[in-house]
Design a protein around this motif. Structure first.
Motif, PDB file in Angstrom:
ATOM      1  N   PRO A  21       0.832  -1.213   0.000  1.00  0.00           N
ATOM      2  CA  PRO A  21       0.000   0.000   0.000  1.00  0.00           C
ATOM      3  C   PRO A  21       0.860   1.255   0.000  1.00  0.00           C
ATOM      4  O   PRO A  21       1.890   1.327   0.672  1.00  0.00           O
ATOM      5  N   GLN A  22       0.426   2.249  -0.757  1.00  0.00           N
ATOM      6  CA  GLN A  22       1.110   3.530  -0.820  1.00  0.00           C
ATOM      7  C   GLN A  22       0.103   4.640  -0.544  1.00  0.00           C
ATOM      8  O   GLN A  22      -0.974   4.672  -1.155  1.00  0.00           O
ATOM      9  N   PRO A  23       0.402   5.571   0.400  1.00  0.00           N
ATOM     10  CA  PRO A  23      -0.559   6.643   0.718  1.00  0.00           C
ATOM     11  C   PRO A  23      -0.877   7.487  -0.510  1.00  0.00           C
ATOM     12  O   PRO A  23       0.004   7.834  -1.303  1.00  0.00           O
ATOM     13  N   ALA A  24      -2.158   7.805  -0.659  1.00  0.00           N
ATOM     14  CA  ALA A  24      -2.617   8.595  -1.804  1.00  0.00           C
ATOM     15  C   ALA A  24      -3.481   9.756  -1.353  1.00  0.00           C
ATOM     16  O   ALA A  24      -4.364  10.201  -2.095  1.00  0.00           O
ATOM     17  N   GLY A  25      -3.284  10.254  -0.131  1.00  0.00           N
ATOM     18  CA  GLY A  25      -4.038  11.405   0.344  1.00  0.00           C
ATOM     19  C   GLY A  25      -5.297  10.996   1.075  1.00  0.00           C
ATOM     20  O   GLY A  25      -5.422   9.870   1.575  1.00  0.00           O
TER      21      GLY A  25
END
Length: 761
Positions: free
Chosen positions: A654-658
């Motif tokens: 998972p990568q933060p996207a706001g």
């Protein structure tokens, strides 16, 4: 059989054992034929079973007999080097014997042909084409050296097909049920379109057998008739059903064996024959009929289902009965009422019909055998002649085998490498009215006391602020108490009505407005409705009564860089990080089954609003799994230790996207691999790699000309570089599980960590 015969010398065996006096052991013969070597096991009896296997270049056969035989005092062993056979060994006793055939070094041995004649079992091995001059026949009329045994390899290499694996073969020799083994004198006979029944009756009388003709009612005849002949010929038997559906026979024999002639007439007429003592039974279907007792056996299956085993036996000629239950529901409507109104009622009737279905092939080695199944206990019951039940039991033993299992050890290594470097140099200088700033590789210069305005000459800076003095900025603003603004409040009014009785008897009512009070006598305030009333304000305090402070509107401190000054700031950073995700699952998978291992977390990837009918808005979170997922499908495990499987690993991060609707959302970076069908040997390790992601980024911000100067040029530029590399490596090792010994998986498992060992005690 024809061919050149060779004597074989027996070698002494080891391990003396006692011979049972009432049961003779099996005999062993080895003889050389043209193009093959024949191994004969003498006295094996009816319906032997042979299970073939290979160990290296050596052929092995497990021989099972229906009758108990004697035990060998020593293993029988023969050698036939002139045919390429190093040794032929027969050992065992009771109903279980081991036959081993080992060729000479460098000489392959082919797949044998197995046959039997009711007494002996014959295993015929073809000679390989590479053997040249194995049979040395010297010329006695010409003196000279006797040629020796030799092996001549091919003179020129040629294309060779890929090697094929060995198969585990279970051979079973079946006695021909339709052959009547009768004894009698040689027959010389000529018939032309003669009735088959008369010919068979005459031949039975000639051999001294009684004769019974059984005509089934459903076989096409006019009824059931029987003709009997005792020790003496009875030529006056009833001929009421002679025509029937029997085919006339035409034949001619001259000194033919009695058994061959009798079976030839049966074959030509389409009838079946069977001996019961000294009585010959003949009819369209007599193999399932007997004067003696029948055998009933119940087989409980361990691996195969009773239904599939029954279908297998039915395809071999057995008659299998199954109970079928058919449930049907019918509905009927009854209407009653007058012309103006009516009522309808529906009645459902459920009917259950139970039928017994019998099915089976019309031909096969199990013709005459009946059976049924029980799905609860997974049993199959067989009824018939003892020899047929024994043959069916041999089939069931070969069918009820365990499916192999394999322990698939998977090592998954996910490596993420990051290397970021940043160098930033900033400085500011003021010389008189000149102000110079270098910030992040960008140049800012101002000459004069004030900062000029926009292109329109209004004195307003481009960003919208008033003109300021270069080198000065606000160091902070004062804080004031937060204020709450609200409209003015007034005392609420309520109407009060009073009544007064006048002298003339009339009632006078009056209404006036008074202040509204609560139940404690306090005035009740409401917002004022006067549009010209001024708004009121009050200071905000927290729960402890302390004022709540917020930044004020005016600067409380202003910094101005002094003249003839120089300040410099240098920032350099190298950030290197590495992440390693290691998973080592071990999956125990059965042949033809699929296993899945999943280690992941659920994250929110989106928020979708949905407006309801009442106007409210509901939010639905969209989720996805991030982590490790591995699918292993074991297609086949063959007898040679090869495992055919399919692998589908997937690794996601998972990568933060706001945020969305106030909720943190993520993007999923996923890497997956599908291997397709892969064949591995037991214990062989397959390495899957090549899923590599490499990302290099460099960025430079600099002054013109000055930023390119060596050494001091770093003061006039900002540089940053970013490198990210990811690689996925998989190691797959299948290990066949030996169910006989329990294997190293299951109750023999030993955890690697101390906490797991304490948990499992």
């Amino acid at each position: 059989m024809s061919g050149a015969g060779f004597s074989a010398q027996a070698e002494p065996g080891t391990g003396a054992r006692s011979v049972q006096p009432d049961q003779a052991p099996l005999g062993l013969k080895v003889r050389r034929l043209e193009g093959s070597v024949e191994v004969v096991i003498v006295g094996i009896g009816d319906s032997p079973q042979l299970q073939q296997s290979r160990r290296g270049n050596k052929w092995q056969g497990l021989l099972l007999t229906t009758q108990t035989k004697g035990t060998f005092p020593a293993a029988k062993r023969f050698s036939l080097p002139e045919a390429g056979i190093k040794s032929v060994t027969l050992d065992g006793g009771g109903t279980r014997f081991q036959l081993d055939v080992e060729p000479l070094q460098g000489i392959p041995i082919g797949q044998p042909t197995v046959s039997a004649d009711g007494q002996d079992l014959i295993v015929n091995f073809p000679l390989p084409t590479q053997v040249v001059g194995m049979v040395a026949r010297p010329n006695l009329n010409q003196p000279g050296a006797i040629p020796s045994t030799g092996f001549v390899p091919p003179l020129q290499p040629r294309a060779v097909a890929p090697p094929l694996g060995d198969m585990a073969v279970g051979s079973m020799v079946l006695r021909n049920q339709s052959f009547v083994s009768a004894q009698g004198p040689a027959i010389t006979l000529t018939l032309r379109n003669a009735p088959a029944r008369d010919a068979l009756m005459s031949m039975a009388q000639l051999g001294g057998y009684g004769f019974v003709y059984v005509d089934d009612a459903n076989s096409g005849g006019a009824g059931a008739s029987a003709a009997a002949s005792g020790g003496q010929a009875n030529a006056n038997q009833a001929q009421s059903n002679q025509g029937g559906s029997l085919r006339p026979v035409t034949l001619s024999f001259r000194n033919e064996k009695y058994a061959h002639a009798l079976n030839s007439v049966l074959l030509a007429s389409g009838l079946q024959g069977k001996l019961e003592g000294r009585t010959l039974m003949v009819g369209p279907s007599v193999l399932g009929k007997t004067f003696g007792s029948q055998v009933s056996k119940v087989f409980r299956l361990n691996q195969a289902t009773a239904g599939s085993a029954a279908d297998y036996l039915a395809s071999l000629g057995a008659s299998i009965s199954k109970i079928n239950t058919l449930t049907s529901t019918t509905s009927s409507s009854d209407t009653a009422g007058t012309a103006s109104s009516s009522a309808s009622a529906t009645t459902a009737v459920t009917e259950t019909i139970t039928t017994v279905e019998t099915y089976g092939a019309s031909v096969g080695p199990l013709k005459g055998l009946t059976g049924t199944t029980d799905s609860r206990l997974q049993t199959i019951t067989l009824i018939g002649d003892s020899s047929l039940v024994a043959v069916a039991g041999s089939y069931l033993r070969q069918l009820d085998l365990r499916q192999r299992q394999v322990a698939v050890k998977v090592q998954i290594l996910n490596i993420d490498l990051e290397n970021d470097a940043t160098i930033d140099s900033s400085f500011s200088a003021r010389f008189g009215n000149a102000f110079l700033v270098s910030q992040g590789g960008r140049a800012y210069m101002n000459f004069g006391e004030n900062k000029p305005g926009g292109s329109d000459g209004t004195g307003i800076v481009v960003d919208g602020t008033q003109y300021v003095t270069p080198g000065s900025y606000s160091a902070g603003t004062e804080k004031v108490q937060a204020q709450e603004v609200f409209p003015p409040y007034v005392i609420a009014k309520e109407r009060v009505e009073t009544s007064t009785v006048l002298p003339d008897g009339s009632v006078q009512r009056s209404v006036e407005l008074v202040d509204k009070l609560d139940n404690l006598g306090r005035p009740v305030y409401v917002p004022s409705t006067d549009p010209s009333a001024a708004f009121q304000s009050r200071g905000l305090v927290d729960s402890l009564g302390r004022p709540i402070l917020v930044p004020g509107g005016q600067a409380s401190n202003e910094y101005t860089q002094p003249k003839n000054s120089f300040y410099s700031y240098l920032e350099a950073a190298i950030i290197a990080s590495s992440a390693k995700t290691l998973a080592q699952p071990t999956l125990l998978v059965q042949e033809g089954q699929k296993a899945v291992v999943k280690s992941a977390i659920s994250v929110i990837t989106g928020v979708e609003p949905t407006e309801a009918t009442n106007g409210s808005v509901q939010y639905t979170n969209t989720r996805a799994d991030a982590g490790l997922t591995l699918d292993v499908m074991v297609n086949k495990i063959d007898d040679n230790g090869f495992v055919t499987l399919e692998l589908k690993p997937s690794v996601s991060v998972p990568q933060p996207a706001g945020t969305q609707q106030g909720v943190q959302i993520f993007n999923i970076a996923q890497r997956s691999l599908s291997s397709g069908a892969v064949r591995l040997r037991d214990g062989q390790t397959l390495i899957l790699t090549g899923v590599i992601t490499d990302d290099d980024r460099q960025r430079v911000t600099k002054w013109p000309i000055l930023g390119d100067m060596p050494v001091i040029g770093q003061l006039f530029r900002q540089s940053s570089s970013s490198r990210q590399k990811s690689e996925l490596v998989m190691l797959v090792t299948p290990t066949l599980v030996n169910d006989a010994d329990g294997g190293s998986y299951g109750y023999g498992y030993r955890p690697m960590t101390q906490a797991a060992r304490e948990f499992l005690q």
